[in-house]
Design a protein around this motif. Structure first.
Motif, PDB file in Angstrom:
ATOM      1  N   THR A   6       0.852  -1.086  -0.085  1.00  0.00           N
ATOM      2  CA  THR A   6       0.048   0.045  -0.056  1.00  0.00           C
ATOM      3  C   THR A   6       0.979   1.485   0.046  1.00  0.00           C
ATOM      4  O   THR A   6       1.763   1.442   0.818  1.00  0.00           O
ATOM      5  CB  THR A   6      -0.965   0.003   1.421  1.00  0.00           C
ATOM      6  N   SER A  51       1.756   5.282   0.509  1.00  0.00           N
ATOM      7  CA  SER A  51       1.528   6.086   1.364  1.00  0.00           C
ATOM      8  C   SER A  51       0.711   7.371   1.016  1.00  0.00           C
ATOM      9  O   SER A  51       0.507   7.339  -0.323  1.00  0.00           O
ATOM     10  CB  SER A  51       2.807   6.802   2.127  1.00  0.00           C
ATOM     11  N   ASN A  52      -0.048   8.055   1.777  1.00  0.00           N
ATOM     12  CA  ASN A  52      -1.069   9.128   1.089  1.00  0.00           C
ATOM     13  C   ASN A  52      -0.073  10.023   0.469  1.00  0.00           C
ATOM     14  O   ASN A  52      -0.383  10.532  -0.679  1.00  0.00           O
ATOM     15  CB  ASN A  52      -1.598   9.678   2.365  1.00  0.00           C
ATOM     16  N   GLU A  53       1.154  10.233   1.071  1.00  0.00           N
ATOM     17  CA  GLU A  53       2.054  11.361   0.362  1.00  0.00           C
ATOM     18  C   GLU A  53       2.425  10.979  -0.979  1.00  0.00           C
ATOM     19  O   GLU A  53       2.307  11.595  -2.282  1.00  0.00           O
ATOM     20  CB  GLU A  53       3.253  11.589   1.190  1.00  0.00           C
ATOM     21  N   GLU A 100       0.953   8.657  -2.966  1.00  0.00           N
ATOM     22  CA  GLU A 100      -0.657   8.685  -4.045  1.00  0.00           C
ATOM     23  C   GLU A 100      -0.450   9.980  -4.445  1.00  0.00           C
ATOM     24  O   GLU A 100      -0.992  10.351  -5.506  1.00  0.00           O
ATOM     25  CB  GLU A 100      -1.732   8.088  -3.152  1.00  0.00           C
ATOM     26  N   ARG A 101      -0.326  11.030  -3.464  1.00  0.00           N
ATOM     27  CA  ARG A 101      -0.714  12.252  -3.862  1.00  0.00           C
ATOM     28  C   ARG A 101       0.402  12.874  -4.914  1.00  0.00           C
ATOM     29  O   ARG A 101      -0.022  13.392  -6.064  1.00  0.00           O
ATOM     30  CB  ARG A 101      -0.405  13.210  -2.570  1.00  0.00           C
TER      31      ARG A 101
END
Length: 333
Positions: free
Chosen positions: A320, A322-324, A326-327
């Protein structure tokens, strides 16, 4: 300045008066020699266009920095896609050549010695520009013996410059999006390695050493892609659904398609030669079909990129992000 005319613009006087069949010079009947000449002249024209496209791509890829979020990468993909389309045409031209029967070919074949399609220096120069090194060619001694010195020099000069494969390696190495390498067991590549191990069947467990060699070691001198470049390429393949990785994935896919089309062309050529002359020696002195088969089996330029597919895992097993991350891989707002 006068008006431009179609005939003059295309230099049709020169093009249409550039076919001189040897059979005509000897007052012999060989109807299909004209087809033979025109097919090969057409090949050489397409090779010239392929050089034009590959040189343009290399100019862009050779820049110190290539903005992957700019039109430049799209231009690279577009021009490589054009190369693929041209190569498909080259493969299909063999259909026209095969309308000539073996007996038709025998009408003029012996007049061609020692000329041979093997002496197409433009094709060998193209292979060199793409990344086929002299030391990796099949039949190196025969290769140099059959070409004029000035043509050998042209090909060697191409090999002295950075090939497309080397430029791709540098581009992948400096790509900032791939996760960094770390010994932390929770880091991306350590998690990926564990997931990959879990995806292997018992008979595939030996692939673990290959994984380390390709992605986590820089000591493999036989590889043309560095470990960093291989990791970046694999990351692109794994997460190609993200907007910022779609063009890089298309670029890598174009390279694989170029190899596939070159391979198709070589095998169609090999089968055509076998159909035309059986097991006889080629006009250039090669072993004919056997030589062409050995070269076709060996001359895969982007083999190491294709072999990265051996290390893919199922989507459900992917680490998965990280949000960072994916951004960064998504559209900027």
């Amino acid at each position: 300045m006068g008006d431009m005319h179609y005939h003059d613009y295309l230099q049709l006087d020169r093009i249409l008066n550039s076919q001189f069949p040897e059979s005509d010079k000897q007052n012999l009947s060989a109807h299909d020699e004209m087809l033979f000449i025109i097919i090969h002249q057409t090949y050489e024209l397409w090779f010239k266009q392929l050089h034009h496209e590959v040189d343009a791509v290399a100019t862009i890829m050779n820049k110190p920095a290539l903005n992957d979020n700019s039109p430049e990468l799209q231009t690279v993909v577009h021009r490589l896609s054009r190369c693929i389309t041209i190569l498909r045409v080259l493969v299909h031209q063999i259909d026209i050549m095969e309308t000539m029967t073996p007996m038709d070919f025998l009408d003029f074949r012996d007049m061609l010695r020692p000329a041979s399609g093997f002496q197409s220096w433009q094709f060998k120069q193209l292979e060199a520009k793409l990344g086929l090194k002299f030391d990796n060619r099949h039949g190196k001694e025969y290769y140099t013996a059959q070409l004029k010195k000035e043509h050998v020099d042209v090909i060697k000069n191409a090999e002295g410059n950075k090939s497309l494969l080397e430029l791709i390696n540098s581009w992948l190495e400096r790509m900032p999006l791939a996760p960094p390498l770390s010994d932390d067991p929770d880091s991306f590549w350590q998690v990926y390695k564990k997931s990959y191990q879990g995806s292997l069947a018992d008979a595939e467990k030996g692939n673990l050493s290959a994984l380390d060699e390709v992605f986590f070691s820089n000591s493999a001198q036989s590889l043309q892609l560095s470990s960093a470049a291989s990791r970046a390429a694999l990351f692109i393949m794994l997460y190609r659904g993200y907007p910022l990785l779609q063009q890089p994935f298309q670029l890598l896919n174009c390279l694989l398609e170029i190899d596939e089309q070159l391979s198709s062309w070589r095998y169609r050529h090999m089968n055509m030669v076998h159909r035309m002359i059986g097991t006889r020696i080629g006009t250039g002195g090669s072993s004919g079909k056997d030589y062409l088969k050995a070269a076709a089996d060996k001359h895969y330029i982007f083999r190491e990129i294709a072999q990265l597919n051996s290390f893919l895992i199922e989507r459900r097993r992917l680490p998965t992000l990280s949000n960072e991350m994916e951004r960064r891989l998504g559209f900027a707002h």
